[in-house]
Every structure is written in C-alpha cells, then in structure tokens.
Design an enzyme around this catalytic site. Structure first.
Site, PDB file in Angstrom:
ATOM      1  N   ARG A  55       1.051  -1.351  -0.106  1.00 18.91           N
ATOM      2  CA  ARG A  55       0.070  -0.019   0.037  1.00 18.91           C
ATOM      3  C   ARG A  55       0.977   1.242  -0.082  1.00 18.91           C
ATOM      4  O   ARG A  55       1.904   1.420   0.416  1.00 18.91           O
ATOM      5  CB  ARG A  55      -0.985   0.084   1.291  1.00 18.91           C
ATOM      6  CG  ARG A  55      -2.092  -1.102   0.985  1.00 18.91           C
ATOM      7  CD  ARG A  55      -2.880  -0.797   2.446  1.00 18.91           C
ATOM      8  NE  ARG A  55      -2.248  -1.061   3.477  1.00 18.91           N
ATOM      9  CZ  ARG A  55      -1.646  -0.227   4.465  1.00 18.91           C
ATOM     10  NH1 ARG A  55      -1.987   0.897   4.309  1.00 18.91           N
ATOM     11  NH2 ARG A  55      -0.900  -0.673   5.584  1.00 18.91           N
ATOM     12  N   LYS A 238      -1.775 -11.895  12.604  1.00 20.59           N
ATOM     13  CA  LYS A 238      -3.237 -12.378  12.630  1.00 20.59           C
ATOM     14  C   LYS A 238      -3.787 -13.557  11.388  1.00 20.59           C
ATOM     15  O   LYS A 238      -4.355 -14.284  11.954  1.00 20.59           O
ATOM     16  CB  LYS A 238      -4.042 -10.858  11.999  1.00 20.59           C
ATOM     17  CG  LYS A 238      -4.103  -9.614  12.943  1.00 20.59           C
ATOM     18  CD  LYS A 238      -4.513  -8.650  12.410  1.00 20.59           C
ATOM     19  CE  LYS A 238      -4.025  -8.065  11.005  1.00 20.59           C
ATOM     20  NZ  LYS A 238      -2.787  -7.637  11.127  1.00 20.59           N
ATOM     21  N   ASP A 253      -8.739 -10.536   9.045  1.00 22.70           N
ATOM     22  CA  ASP A 253      -8.318  -8.908   9.132  1.00 22.70           C
ATOM     23  C   ASP A 253      -9.180  -8.005   9.563  1.00 22.70           C
ATOM     24  O   ASP A 253      -8.742  -6.987  10.091  1.00 22.70           O
ATOM     25  CB  ASP A 253      -7.723  -9.041   7.676  1.00 22.70           C
ATOM     26  CG  ASP A 253      -6.562  -7.623   7.667  1.00 22.70           C
ATOM     27  OD1 ASP A 253      -5.538  -7.559   8.220  1.00 22.70           O
ATOM     28  OD2 ASP A 253      -6.906  -6.567   6.672  1.00 22.70           O
ATOM     29  N   ARG A 318       1.614 -12.167  -1.614  1.00 25.55           N
ATOM     30  CA  ARG A 318       0.403 -12.656  -0.863  1.00 25.55           C
ATOM     31  C   ARG A 318      -0.262 -13.734  -1.749  1.00 25.55           C
ATOM     32  O   ARG A 318      -0.179 -13.851  -2.975  1.00 25.55           O
ATOM     33  CB  ARG A 318      -0.341 -11.282  -1.065  1.00 25.55           C
ATOM     34  CG  ARG A 318       0.325  -9.975  -0.033  1.00 25.55           C
ATOM     35  CD  ARG A 318      -0.322 -10.208   1.435  1.00 25.55           C
ATOM     36  NE  ARG A 318       0.235  -9.327   2.095  1.00 25.55           N
ATOM     37  CZ  ARG A 318      -0.300  -8.768   3.294  1.00 25.55           C
ATOM     38  NH1 ARG A 318      -1.114  -9.555   4.080  1.00 25.55           N
ATOM     39  NH2 ARG A 318       0.220  -7.992   4.111  1.00 25.55           N
TER      40      ARG A 318
END
Ligand code: ATP
Ligand code: MN
Length: 528
Positions: A55, A238, A253, A318
């Site tokens: 990001r 997480k 998430d 990812r």
C-alpha cells in the site's frame, strides 16, 4: 435500470467490452489469454502487481466536505482532498475508461446482514476482479440480478495522475469520497488498496453512525462457541495464528463488534506467503489452489512450483483466496462476544514476554499505543529494529480519532468478562541480530493454553518494567522462555533495552494523556 444504464449514470460509457460479474474460471482464463498471469503447480493464478507491491499510505486522501469536515481525524493519515478536485479527477478517470475494457464485480462487505454494504468494484483487468471476488462477500446469481450498489470502487492502475493539476503527491492515489460513496484508486495495481479502502469506509460508518466497534483483527471460534480475536499490525500474525485446525475461522483481518456479535467484514483472506510451508502453515498452504490469486511470487527454476522463499520482487508476497478455502471456516463468518482478546506484537527488541495477561487499564493502554517493532529488512548495515506505534493496531485505516475506537473497546471490556493477552510473536534471547524469532509452534501452544483455560491455574510473575503478568508455566513451551530476561545472556543489556522501550511507550502516549483516565495511566510501563 439496465446494468449498462447504471454505468452511464455514473459517467462510465466505454467503446470497449464490459465484462459483468465473470466467474472465477473465466477471470483466470482471460488473465492467461492477456498474458497477465500464469498457473502455478497447485492451480493458483500468479500475477505481478507491478510498480507497487504494497500500500501507499502517503497517497491516500479523504474528500473534505460538509459531511466530513468535523468528523474525520485530519492529519497525515487522513489527508484532505477538495470536492472540486475529486470531481475533476473523477471525470478524467471515467474519460480514461471510455476506451478501456472494464470488469465489473458486484459484492458486499459485512457478514452480519444488518450492516451489509453493497459494493461495485470496477477494474481494468480480470485478476483484480478475481481479487474483489475472493476478498469480499459473494452474492448468488439471483441476488446479482437485482443488485444496486451503495459504494463504488474504481481501480485504474494504468491511469496516472498529474500531481500539479490533480493535487496529488504522486501519480498514484487512493481517494475516498464519503458523500458520493466512491473510492478512486489510480496509478497502483496493488490489490491491498481495494480491501483496505473499504475497511477505512467501515471504520468510519460503523463507529460513527451505528456505534459498532470496527477492528483490525482476525477472529476464530472454539468448539464450545468461544470467540477469540487477534489484533495486530501487519506481519504480527493475525492471519497465521487465526488459521487453527482446532477452531473455526471467522476472518483474518477486519471485523466488527456490536452488542451481540463479532462479524467479518470480508469474504476472504489475504495471507502473506513469505516462507510459506506445508509443515508450519498447512491450512494456508493448501488454500493456494485453483481460484486463489498469488501476488509477486517467483518459481523454482524451470518449473511452475512456487518458491516461497524467493522474495526478489518483494517480501510482501500474498495469496488472496475466498474464506471457504480454509477447511474449518465458519459460515456465516459470525461469532459471539469474544471471551479472549490477543494483542499481537512483533517485538524485534526481544523485550516483551511471549505471553502475558493484561488488566483492563493495561489493555486500554496497549490498545491505544499499538506497539510493534519491525526489522529494518534486508538492507546491509541496518541492525536496529524500527519502533512503530500505530493506535488501535491499525492507525493507517482509522478515519476517526483513535479515542473513538478506544472508548468503544473500553466499554465493551467493562460490560463483558473478557481476558486480554499480549503476545510477542517477535524476538526472544536478544534483539534482532542476536536473538531469534519465537518459534511459531510455541506461540501457537501459548495461545491454545490461554484459550483452553490452562493458564488460569498457573502462577504469574509481574514484569518489573511493563507490569504485565507473565505465566510461569505453559504446556508445550519451555518455562525458561516465558520470562524474556531469562533468555538473554546479557541481563543488564536486557534491562537497558526494556527501559529504553518503556521510554518510547511513554513518549508516544503523551498525545493521548488528556484522554486517558487514572486506570489507563496505571497500565503504563515504569521508566524509573
Ligand atoms: P497483515 O495485516 O499484513 O495481513 P498479519 O498480521 O496477518 O499481517 P501474518 O500474515 O499472519 O500477519 O504474518 C505473520 C508472519 O510471521 C507469517 O509469515 C508467519 O509465518 C511468520 N511468523 C514467524 N514466527 C511467528 C510466530 N511466532 N507467530 C506468528 N507468526 C510468525
Ligand atoms: Mn493478514
């Protein structure tokens, strides 16, 4: 209204083909035909996101108008953007699309129907449409027939903003307009902007309009219906720790917590793949199959077998897959009020205990602080970890002031009997460079012990600086690692580091002191 008319109504009118809600199979096929991806040995689709592999928080803006002027927490996280500039840019983007093929994916966010948010995602390429399909909640054919969006996301990676006339920092941007209910993403093909865009929207709507706490956390549920949530910044665990073969996955998430439930905002997971192995993370490993989108991975030479250790493109590789690719995901993704809350921190200083129990005051203090320390990466010469304080473990996604979320959490902790634990998934035996990252199997064992209640019967010792309660025994974990100081060869170096970290907590908390009451301030570490 006819679907094509709906698009014309929002200024989108292309001379090229419009692809409406294509299936996974067709999206994958088209990606291959366009040579934008390849199929891996396990059947997943692998694509590259190009210039951006993460990001870009500095290029995120929120339109400042009469709706948002007084409610948004303006600053470097939420940078204001003028309505006129938005309208101009919107016109330029739709103009750009008038000669482009476009892919439309209609989905929704929030597993609890009461909060359902219908979202239309318009992308320039099929694999981003697959991302939207996998990460958001999917609708049935019948529901799609009558679909009317509430929010619109337009993603144009090939459109470049002109920083001067468009008033952006660079050529890429994510701009949220709460009044028009539009998210414009341009210049970047990193899909994480899409999911975190809607997360930001829900972080506004739910607390501000519905008094529901929104959380940057994963969640799972035990056989007896006990919900656990895991807060943590990026890379703290997480996704990894919520995938637990003995518990049902609620989500990895983003969640909401209202008066009765914890519910997922999403319909899929976005797991980190660096060093992914079948042995350590079997659930995630086997979720990488046909229908899954892999980003920025590389192959073992001469094969289409993914080399998860290869981080030559980015460390942030990812996998994006629908949540039901995890075998024991619960459907719908909803659980009851949490019985246990874990704050995950990846403390690269090796100071914080691997597990400790918090009082309500400490829980609030650590929630507002949102501490983690990242290793500087693979750059030569950098050995000191970087301290990060990110309020509510999710500062980049908070459109409201952190105290809004803290107040909601505080009243929920008071109303319900919840255990709060701090888990250090980071270093032990010394800081980064000297010690090692705590074994995943140990962290899992500690979490299991907390969830099963076996830590209730153990003695606790108080950490001298942080005041946290450290269990002296835990099944499946060597007792000597439970007190971090024991794992350091140089005990005085440990004390120095612990004091040093405590000072940083205190320094960071200064901006929140006016909000904090005595109970919260008692949760602070001591610095004398
Ligand atoms: P994001 O918000 O970016 O999705 P996340 O909190 O979901 O981040 P994970 O994807 O779970 O983070 O990443 C944790 C990474 O750390 C994984 O690659 C995992 O294998 C690794 N890891 C190593 N040791 C541990 C440990 N003791 N506990 C948790 N994760 C560990
Ligand atoms: Mn994650």
């Amino acid at each position: 209204m006819e679907p094509i008319e709906q698009l014309k109504n929002i200024g989108i009118n292309t001379s090229q083909k419009i692809h409406w809600n294509l299936s996974e199979l067709i999206l994958v096929t088209q990606t291959l035909n366009r040579q934008e991806g390849v199929i891996t040995s396990s059947g997943a689709l692998a694509c590259d996101t190009g210039e951006f592999t993460g990001r870009s928080p500095k290029d995120k803006y929120i339109v400042k108008d009469e709706n948002t002027a007084d409610s948004i927490w303006w600053g470097d996280i939420n940078q204001p953007y003028a309505t006129e500039d938005f309208d101009n840019l919107y016109n330029r983007v739709t103009n750009f699309l008038s000669n482009e093929e476009i892919y439309v994916k209609d989905v929704y966010a929030c597993a609890k129907k009461e909060y359902q948010l219908k979202v239309r995602v318009i992308t320039q390429n099929p694999w981003q449409s697959l991302f939207a399909n996998n990460l958001f909640l999917r609708l049935t054919e019948k529901e799609l027939e009558t679909f009317q969006h509430e929010w619109l996301i337009i993603v144009v990676p090939e459109f470049k903003a002109d920083p001067v006339s468009d008033k952006t920092r660079k050529h890429n941007f994510t701009i949220i307009n709460f009044t028009k209910k539009i998210i414009l993403i341009g210049g970047s093909a990193y899909t994480g902007e899409i999911k975190k865009g809607i997360f930001t929207v829900l972080n506004y709507i739910l607390p501000h309009e519905k008094n529901v706490l929104s959380m940057h956390c994963s969640a799972n549920i035990g056989k007896h219906g006990d919900t656990a949530v895991f807060f943590g910044l990026s890379g703290t665990g997480k996704t990894t720790l919520s995938a637990d073969p003995t518990r049902g996955l609620i989500g990895d998430d983003e969640h909401g917590w209202d008066n009765e439930n914890v519910f997922n905002f999403e319909g899929g997971c976005y797991a980190k793949c660096v060093n992914l192995s079948k042995e350590k993370e079997p659930e995630i490993f086997s979720a990488v199959r046909f229908g899954t989108l892999l980003e920025n991975v590389r192959f073992l030479e001469g094969t289409n077998i993914v080399d998860y250790d290869n981080i030559s493109v980015t460390e942030n590789t990812r996998a994006a897959y629908p949540i039901d690719f995890i075998d024991n995901a619960v459907n719908p993704s909803i659980g009851g009020i949490p019985k246990n809350i874990f704050f995950l921190t990846c403390d690269a200083f090796g100071v914080l205990p691997p597990i400790s129990k918090l009082t309500v005051g400490q829980a609030m203090y650590h929630f507002i602080s949102g501490y983690t320390a990242k290793v500087a990466g693979t750059e030569a010469g950098i050995t000191e970890p970087q301290t990060t304080f990110s309020a509510c473990f999710g500062k980049p996604f908070l459109p409201l002031h952190p105290t809004k979320y803290a107040e909601l959490l505080g009243s929920k902790l008071k109303e319900n009997n919840v255990n709060v634990w701090l888990i250090n998934t980071g270093w032990s035996g010394g800081a980064y460079g000297v010690g090692e990252r705590i074994k995943l199997s140990y962290t899992r064992a500690m979490i299991t012990a907390a969830l099963e209640g076996s830590l209730d019967a153990t003695d606790y010792i108080q950490h001298p600086v942080f005041g946290l309660q450290m269990p002296s025994k835990c099944d499946g974990v060597p007792s000597e690692i439970l007190n971090p100081k024991n794992t350091w060869n140089d005990k005085s170096a440990y004390d120095t580091k612990a004091k040093n970290l405590a000072m940083q907590f205190v320094q960071n908390f200064k901006t929140f002191e006016s909000f904090a009451n005595e109970e919260i301030m008692k949760g602070a570490p001591t610095t004398i």
